[in-house]
Design a protein around this motif. Structure first.
Motif, PDB file in Angstrom:
ATOM      1  N   ALA A   1      -2.240   8.782  13.102  1.00  0.00           N
ATOM      2  CA  ALA A   1      -2.412   7.404  13.583  1.00  0.00           C
ATOM      3  C   ALA A   1      -3.174   7.398  14.909  1.00  0.00           C
ATOM      4  O   ALA A   1      -4.101   6.601  15.095  1.00  0.00           O
ATOM      5  CB  ALA A   1      -1.054   6.723  13.730  1.00  0.00           C
ATOM      6  N   MET A   2      -2.779   8.279  15.826  1.00  0.00           N
ATOM      7  CA  MET A   2      -3.454   8.341  17.131  1.00  0.00           C
ATOM      8  C   MET A   2      -4.941   8.651  16.993  1.00  0.00           C
ATOM      9  O   MET A   2      -5.752   8.172  17.775  1.00  0.00           O
ATOM     10  CB  MET A   2      -2.801   9.398  18.026  1.00  0.00           C
ATOM     11  N   LYS A   3      -5.300   9.445  15.992  1.00  0.00           N
ATOM     12  CA  LYS A   3      -6.696   9.828  15.774  1.00  0.00           C
ATOM     13  C   LYS A   3      -7.460   8.824  14.914  1.00  0.00           C
ATOM     14  O   LYS A   3      -8.658   8.984  14.699  1.00  0.00           O
ATOM     15  CB  LYS A   3      -6.760  11.210  15.114  1.00  0.00           C
ATOM     16  N   GLY A   4      -6.778   7.796  14.383  1.00  0.00           N
ATOM     17  CA  GLY A   4      -7.448   6.797  13.552  1.00  0.00           C
ATOM     18  C   GLY A   4      -7.818   7.308  12.174  1.00  0.00           C
ATOM     19  O   GLY A   4      -8.733   6.785  11.534  1.00  0.00           O
ATOM     20  N   ILE A   5      -7.095   8.308  11.691  1.00  0.00           N
ATOM     21  CA  ILE A   5      -7.390   8.934  10.403  1.00  0.00           C
ATOM     22  C   ILE A   5      -6.856   8.074   9.260  1.00  0.00           C
ATOM     23  O   ILE A   5      -5.821   7.430   9.378  1.00  0.00           O
ATOM     24  CB  ILE A   5      -6.779  10.355  10.361  1.00  0.00           C
ATOM     25  N   CYS A   6      -7.563   8.087   8.137  1.00  0.00           N
ATOM     26  CA  CYS A   6      -7.122   7.412   6.913  1.00  0.00           C
ATOM     27  C   CYS A   6      -6.344   8.393   6.044  1.00  0.00           C
ATOM     28  O   CYS A   6      -6.798   9.518   5.836  1.00  0.00           O
ATOM     29  CB  CYS A   6      -8.313   6.906   6.101  1.00  0.00           C
ATOM     30  N   ASP A   7      -5.198   7.969   5.552  1.00  0.00           N
ATOM     31  CA  ASP A   7      -4.464   8.763   4.562  1.00  0.00           C
ATOM     32  C   ASP A   7      -4.864   8.294   3.172  1.00  0.00           C
ATOM     33  O   ASP A   7      -5.143   7.103   2.980  1.00  0.00           O
ATOM     34  CB  ASP A   7      -2.947   8.565   4.721  1.00  0.00           C
ATOM     35  N   PRO A   8      -4.876   9.182   2.198  1.00  0.00           N
ATOM     36  CA  PRO A   8      -5.171   8.759   0.828  1.00  0.00           C
ATOM     37  C   PRO A   8      -4.098   7.784   0.318  1.00  0.00           C
ATOM     38  O   PRO A   8      -2.900   8.044   0.440  1.00  0.00           O
ATOM     39  CB  PRO A   8      -5.137  10.062   0.031  1.00  0.00           C
ATOM     40  N   ILE A   9      -4.548   6.647  -0.198  1.00  0.00           N
ATOM     41  CA  ILE A   9      -3.638   5.643  -0.743  1.00  0.00           C
ATOM     42  C   ILE A   9      -3.898   5.493  -2.236  1.00  0.00           C
ATOM     43  O   ILE A   9      -4.967   5.867  -2.726  1.00  0.00           O
ATOM     44  CB  ILE A   9      -3.778   4.277  -0.018  1.00  0.00           C
ATOM     45  N   GLU A  10      -2.902   4.965  -2.946  1.00  0.00           N
ATOM     46  CA  GLU A  10      -3.015   4.796  -4.398  1.00  0.00           C
ATOM     47  C   GLU A  10      -4.143   3.846  -4.770  1.00  0.00           C
ATOM     48  O   GLU A  10      -4.826   4.052  -5.766  1.00  0.00           O
ATOM     49  CB  GLU A  10      -1.690   4.314  -4.977  1.00  0.00           C
ATOM     50  N   GLN A  11      -4.337   2.788  -3.972  1.00  0.00           N
ATOM     51  CA  GLN A  11      -5.380   1.808  -4.252  1.00  0.00           C
ATOM     52  C   GLN A  11      -6.717   2.330  -3.724  1.00  0.00           C
ATOM     53  O   GLN A  11      -6.915   2.398  -2.523  1.00  0.00           O
ATOM     54  CB  GLN A  11      -5.064   0.468  -3.577  1.00  0.00           C
ATOM     55  N   LYS A  12      -7.617   2.688  -4.630  1.00  0.00           N
ATOM     56  CA  LYS A  12      -8.935   3.174  -4.203  1.00  0.00           C
ATOM     57  C   LYS A  12      -9.762   2.035  -3.616  1.00  0.00           C
ATOM     58  O   LYS A  12     -10.523   2.235  -2.679  1.00  0.00           O
ATOM     59  CB  LYS A  12      -9.681   3.806  -5.373  1.00  0.00           C
ATOM     60  N   THR A  13      -9.627   0.835  -4.197  1.00  0.00           N
ATOM     61  CA  THR A  13     -10.272  -0.364  -3.667  1.00  0.00           C
ATOM     62  C   THR A  13      -9.258  -1.503  -3.703  1.00  0.00           C
ATOM     63  O   THR A  13      -8.352  -1.520  -4.536  1.00  0.00           O
ATOM     64  CB  THR A  13     -11.519  -0.780  -4.481  1.00  0.00           C
TER      65      THR A  13
ATOM     66  N   VAL B   1       0.857  -1.179   0.000  1.00  0.00           N
ATOM     67  CA  VAL B   1       0.000   0.000   0.000  1.00  0.00           C
ATOM     68  C   VAL B   1       0.893   1.228   0.000  1.00  0.00           C
ATOM     69  O   VAL B   1       1.775   1.373   0.841  1.00  0.00           O
ATOM     70  CB  VAL B   1      -0.923  -0.003   1.240  1.00  0.00           C
ATOM     71  N   LYS B   2       0.656   2.087  -0.966  1.00  0.00           N
ATOM     72  CA  LYS B   2       1.457   3.305  -1.099  1.00  0.00           C
ATOM     73  C   LYS B   2       0.572   4.526  -0.882  1.00  0.00           C
ATOM     74  O   LYS B   2      -0.558   4.582  -1.362  1.00  0.00           O
ATOM     75  CB  LYS B   2       2.072   3.373  -2.488  1.00  0.00           C
ATOM     76  N   LEU B   3       1.135   5.473  -0.159  1.00  0.00           N
ATOM     77  CA  LEU B   3       0.443   6.738   0.059  1.00  0.00           C
ATOM     78  C   LEU B   3       0.501   7.587  -1.204  1.00  0.00           C
ATOM     79  O   LEU B   3       1.484   7.539  -1.940  1.00  0.00           O
ATOM     80  CB  LEU B   3       1.098   7.505   1.202  1.00  0.00           C
ATOM     81  N   ILE B   4      -0.512   8.374  -1.424  1.00  0.00           N
ATOM     82  CA  ILE B   4      -0.478   9.308  -2.544  1.00  0.00           C
ATOM     83  C   ILE B   4       0.606  10.358  -2.305  1.00  0.00           C
ATOM     84  O   ILE B   4       1.336  10.720  -3.207  1.00  0.00           O
ATOM     85  CB  ILE B   4      -1.870   9.932  -2.779  1.00  0.00           C
TER      86      ILE B   4
END
Length: 161
Positions: free
Chosen positions: A51-63, A32-35
């Motif tokens: 990470a502490m807040k449980g946030i999702c970062d945009p990743i190259e794989q949409k699905t 999994v690669k970050l945008i």
């Protein structure tokens, strides 16, 4: 048994464990690669905060479609005692995961903190069953017995109905 090994690796430690699993299980390796990658400074400031807040970062794989898999292995580094924002995004991106078995692992310096309990809960909320959890600290990453224990759990999960 069809297996996908999905992982995010910042320093290469998680990648190393994932590759050992792939070599032993002949699975499909999905890095999994970050945008937008973190720098060494922002990984330990912004990345850990996210990470502490449980946030999702945009990743190259949409699905990430795992419908054809029997077992899904997910590996994460531990940032501030949690899964990385990229792995949080993986859970959201999984398609066809309901009813699937998962084996999860974390790589870290000392201990896994809350990373695996949080990841397990998130996967169970998506309808998955976690069949094994493994934490690899600095010595565990190089311990063949520890790696083999996880590989055995993956193979066992693939043979369960």
């Amino acid at each position: 048994m069809k297996t996908s090994i999905i992982y995010h690796s910042y320093s290469g430690n998680t990648r190393s464990v994932a590759e050992k699993v792939r070599d032993a299980c002949s699975g499909n390796l999905v890095e999994v690669k970050l945008i937008s990658d973190y720098s060494s400074l922002t990984a330990y400031t912004l990345g850990c905060y996210r990470a502490m807040k449980g946030i999702c970062d945009p990743i190259e794989q949409k699905t990430i479609d795992v419908a054809a898999d029997d077992v899904i292995v997910i590996g994460t580094p531990v940032w501030a005692g949690k899964t990385t924002p990229a792995i949080n995004a993986v859970v959201a991106a999984l398609q066809g995961c309901k009813g699937k078995k998962a084996v999860i692992f974390a790589t870290c310096r000392k201990d896994g903190g809350e990373s695996l309990p949080l990841l397990k809960k998130a996967l169970e909320e998506r309808g998955m069953t976690v069949a094994g959890e493994f934490v690899f600290d600095k010595t565990g990453m190089k311990d063949p017995e520890r790696i083999n224990a996880m590989i055995s759990a993956i193979k066992a999960a693939g043979s369960l109905p």
